[in-house]
Scaffold this active site. Structure first.
Site, short mmCIF file in Angstrom:
data_model
loop_
_atom_site.label_atom_id
_atom_site.label_comp_id
_atom_site.label_asym_id
_atom_site.label_seq_id
_atom_site.Cartn_x
_atom_site.Cartn_y
_atom_site.Cartn_z
N GLN A 27 0.92 -1.00 0.10
CA GLN A 27 0.00 -0.06 -0.12
C GLN A 27 0.96 1.17 0.13
O GLN A 27 1.81 1.45 0.82
CB GLN A 27 -0.75 0.07 1.27
N GLY A 28 0.54 2.31 -0.88
CA GLY A 28 1.31 3.36 -0.73
C GLY A 28 0.46 4.49 -1.19
O GLY A 28 -0.93 4.36 -1.70
N TYR A 29 0.68 5.73 -1.32
CA TYR A 29 0.04 7.07 -1.47
C TYR A 29 0.67 7.84 -2.54
O TYR A 29 1.69 8.07 -2.56
CB TYR A 29 -0.14 7.78 -0.20
N LEU A 30 -0.19 8.08 -3.60
CA LEU A 30 0.46 9.15 -4.66
C LEU A 30 -0.13 10.54 -4.62
O LEU A 30 0.66 11.35 -5.06
CB LEU A 30 -0.55 8.79 -5.80
N VAL A 81 4.37 9.27 -2.70
CA VAL A 81 4.76 10.39 -2.14
C VAL A 81 5.38 10.03 -0.54
O VAL A 81 5.94 11.04 -0.06
CB VAL A 81 3.75 11.44 -1.96
#
Length: 160
Positions: A27-30, A81
């Site tokens: 899981q990651g955030y853009l 990010v």
């Protein structure tokens, strides 16, 4: 547009039942405002957009699913990010409600949380005995998945 109403808690690890059939999540955030998250599970990649309002448990939410190649997933990770996190999600039914148990990996090893999506903001769940009802971390930024990549559990657990 869907609405998400959820609460998040810490668990009492030695009271957890046996966890079975978990799914590995990357899981990651853009973007952080609005919150744009990617989550890779097996062959599925979900892009999720949430309208996050501090202190609120109700959020508007959009989800889009697609299959991406390994190269495309690597590019998503490069675009993030915040450092992506890994966890294994298990689902446990308790008195008609499904609790999602997240067992974190990597620098967040040792952290286990439980989330419950609720039908309304005033819903009073029947808590399982393995849940620490006094450890409601819904609004504790230390435990936000978007923060655990850059400020992992191993860094703050000794401060608690």
């Amino acid at each position: 547009m869907a609405k998400e109403i959820e609460k998040k808690y810490l668990v009492i690890k030695n009271k957890l039942p046996e966890l079975k059939n978990g799914e590995v999540y990357l899981q990651g955030y853009l973007c952080l405002s609005p919150l744009i998250r990617f989550r890779v599970t097996g062959d599925d990649t979900c892009i999720n957009i949430k309208n996050v309002k501090p202190g609120k448990i109700i959020r508007e939410e959009f989800e889009f699913h697609n299959q991406l190649t390994k190269e495309e997933v690597e590019e998503l990770k490069n675009l993030a990010v915040k450092r992506p996190i890994q966890k294994i999600r298990y689902k446990i039914e308790h008195k008609g409600m499904v609790w999602e148990i997240d067992v974190y990996k990597g620098d967040n090893e040792g952290l286990i949380t439980a989330e419950l999506e609720m039908p309304n903001e005033d819903f009073k769940p029947d808590f399982p005995d393995w849940l620490d009802r006094d450890k409601d971390i819904t609004n504790d930024e230390n435990y936000f998945n978007r923060n655990l990549g850059d400020h992992p559990y191993k860094e703050f657990k000794n401060e608690l």
